[in-house]
Write a protein that holds these residues in place. Structure first.
Motif, mmCIF file in Angstrom:
data_model
loop_
_atom_site.group_PDB
_atom_site.id
_atom_site.type_symbol
_atom_site.label_atom_id
_atom_site.label_comp_id
_atom_site.label_asym_id
_atom_site.label_seq_id
_atom_site.Cartn_x
_atom_site.Cartn_y
_atom_site.Cartn_z
ATOM 1 N N CYS A 355 0.845 -1.197 0.000
ATOM 2 C CA CYS A 355 0.000 0.000 0.000
ATOM 3 C C CYS A 355 0.880 1.246 0.000
ATOM 4 O O CYS A 355 1.736 1.396 0.877
ATOM 5 C CB CYS A 355 -0.903 0.019 1.237
ATOM 6 S SG CYS A 355 -1.803 1.570 1.382
ATOM 7 N N GLN A 357 0.068 4.187 0.766
ATOM 8 C CA GLN A 357 -0.297 5.099 1.854
ATOM 9 C C GLN A 357 0.297 4.657 3.193
ATOM 10 O O GLN A 357 0.935 5.437 3.886
ATOM 11 C CB GLN A 357 -1.829 5.160 1.992
ATOM 12 C CG GLN A 357 -2.525 5.856 0.831
ATOM 13 C CD GLN A 357 -2.352 7.356 0.866
ATOM 14 O OE1 GLN A 357 -2.359 7.970 1.931
ATOM 15 N NE2 GLN A 357 -2.181 7.966 -0.299
ATOM 16 N N CYS A 358 0.046 3.387 3.564
ATOM 17 C CA CYS A 358 0.451 2.942 4.901
ATOM 18 C C CYS A 358 1.559 1.899 4.884
ATOM 19 O O CYS A 358 2.094 1.547 5.935
ATOM 20 C CB CYS A 358 -0.761 2.398 5.659
ATOM 21 S SG CYS A 358 -1.369 0.836 5.003
ATOM 22 N N CYS A 374 -6.505 -1.380 -0.040
ATOM 23 C CA CYS A 374 -5.687 -1.744 1.115
ATOM 24 C C CYS A 374 -6.588 -2.244 2.240
ATOM 25 O O CYS A 374 -7.528 -1.562 2.652
ATOM 26 C CB CYS A 374 -4.879 -0.541 1.585
ATOM 27 S SG CYS A 374 -3.902 -0.907 3.043
ATOM 28 N N CYS A 377 -5.690 0.243 5.608
ATOM 29 C CA CYS A 377 -6.089 1.647 5.724
ATOM 30 C C CYS A 377 -7.231 2.031 4.803
ATOM 31 O O CYS A 377 -7.747 3.137 4.882
ATOM 32 C CB CYS A 377 -4.892 2.572 5.503
ATOM 33 S SG CYS A 377 -4.413 2.724 3.786
ATOM 34 N N HIS A 379 -7.136 2.486 1.556
ATOM 35 C CA HIS A 379 -6.722 3.232 0.360
ATOM 36 C C HIS A 379 -7.110 2.458 -0.902
ATOM 37 O O HIS A 379 -6.877 1.258 -0.999
ATOM 38 C CB HIS A 379 -5.204 3.447 0.409
ATOM 39 C CG HIS A 379 -4.645 4.089 -0.820
ATOM 40 N ND1 HIS A 379 -4.895 5.392 -1.148
ATOM 41 C CD2 HIS A 379 -3.841 3.600 -1.796
ATOM 42 C CE1 HIS A 379 -4.268 5.679 -2.287
ATOM 43 N NE2 HIS A 379 -3.627 4.614 -2.693
HETATM 44 ZN ZN LIG Z 1 -2.850 1.071 3.328
#
Ligand SMILES: [Zn+2]
Length: 404
Positions: A355, A357-358, A374, A377, A379
């Motif tokens: 992911c 983002q995280c 994801c 999170c 996303h």
């Molecule tokens: Zn994520």
């Protein structure tokens, strides 16, 4: 900028014989000219024979020996005499500077392996059959020799040489290319993900579709190949006119597909190189290894594998895409180099599962071929865009670890 190319030639038996004779006769010309210089130098008058004097005798030599010396290109013979001249110039330069160099030596026919043609079109012709998909080079006294041209020749061909290496024959070209100007920095970086649905996805969310004309040409090629398969397998000179037309049609369509793929690759690579200072892509070799290592289980029957045509078709499509990607990456690297851009290949493992983002990495993140979601999170994005983003990140890490 001068660039050299070396290609394997595939001469016929008769052509290989002629090439050997060409080397043999140039060798005897070299040795004869050396003998003349030696004799003159040993003479009490210490006469030094210059290139111009020997070159002026060529016309006579050729007229006297039409079967051998008269058969070959005048310019290539001049080039051979000039090589001898260079050997002497180096010898005298070293004598002058107080060294004790060896006198230029006679060459055994097995040690004489190169004939040079100083100008394309004079005694030789690169790409002598431009209408044919097979590249050929023509040499005076030899004919049109097939060339395994494994990459494109850029720029204007200046000189052409024949080189023998063991039992193989090569043609060596020098081509003049325009000096590329490094492009101004843009401050932009990008990662790309090569795919089958789209030709590529970039880390900014953009997509480059596959060349559109591909499908129709593939169908026409298939039809042409089926038509060709109906003819019996016979030697070229025993084919009927219809058979020859069928062969030409397949060759023509193959050439068209190849050119269109090349054209698409050039345009795509040029756009990337213009826009970005730094481009990261997946290492295809690693990617293919990872993919082929994975078994292909049958979803309906655990423990069994898919033996059906679908798997074979996927494999075929993939190999076609692989060829296209390989061509594209070669072009991308070349363009980037001449434009002063940096291109890095990164290990593609996990680039489709992580992911952006995280950082959560899991196969569950990729719900379908196209969708990334994801599980940690939430996303969501296009899966290929995620892949490209991760490729960029890995590329930047590698760049910062080894700054140029
Ligand atoms: Zn994520």
């Amino acid at each position: 900028m001068i660039r050299a190319y070396k290609f394997l030639m595939r001469p016929t038996v008769g052509q290989a014989q002629a090439l050997s004779e060409m080397l043999r006769d140039h060798c005897s010309l070299y040795n004869g000219a050396l003998q003349e210089r030696r004799d003159a130098y040993r003479h009490v008058s210490r006469t030094s024979i210059k290139y111009g004097m020997q070159s002026a005798q060529l016309k006579e030599i050729r007229a006297f020996d039409p079967e051998r010396q008269g058969r070959w290109s005048f310019s290539s013979q001049q080039a051979t005499l000039r090589r001898l001249d260079k050997a002497f110039a180096a010898f005298f330069r070293r004598v002058k500077s107080g060294e004790t160099p060896g006198y230029p030596r006679f060459r055994g026919v097995n040690w004489f392996d190169t004939v040079e043609f100083p100008k394309d079109g004079d005694g030789c012709r690169w790409d002598s059959t431009p209408h044919d998909p097979v590249t050929r080079v023509r040499f005076q006294g030899v004919g049109h020799v097939k060339v395994h041209r494994h990459r494109a020749v850029v720029g204007k061909v200046r000189t052409v040489s024949v080189k023998r290496e063991g039992r193989q024959w090569f043609v060596v070209l020098t081509a003049e290319q325009e000096q590329p100007e490094p492009l101004p920095a843009t401050g932009s970086v990008v990662g790309i993900d090569l795919g089958t649905a789209n030709f590529l996805a970039d880390s900014n969310g953009g997509f480059v579709p596959n060349p559109r004309h591909g499908r129709s040409n593939a169908d026409r090629l298939e039809a042409a190949q089926q038509a060709l398969a109906k003819f019996p397998r016979v030697r070229c000179d025993q084919r009927t006119a219809n058979h020859r037309r069928a062969v030409a049609k397949v060759a023509k369509l193959h050439g068209r597909v190849r050119r269109q793929r090349l054209d698409h690759a050039h345009k795509t690579a040029l756009a990337l190189v213009r826009e970005h200072d730094f481009i990261a892509h997946e290492n295809l070799t690693i990617r293919n290894m990872v993919r082929t290592a994975r078994p292909r289980p049958d979803p309906d029957e655990p423990g069994a594998f898919l033996p059906n045509g679908a798997a074979a078709k996927t494999g075929l499509n993939r190999s076609i895409s692989d060829a296209g990607w390989g061509v594209f990456l070669t072009i991308l690297h070349a363009k980037a180099e001449s434009a002063g851009r940096v291109v890095i290949a990164v290990d593609p493992r996990n680039t489709s599962r992580r992911c952006p983002q995280c950082g959560h990495t899991s196969a569950d993140n990729r719900t379908t071929q196209a969708k990334f979601h994801c599980v940690a999170c939430g996303h969501t994005a296009h899966a290929d865009t995620v892949g490209a983003t991760n490729v960029l990140r890995a590329g930047l890490v590698r760049r910062d670890a080894n700054p140029a």
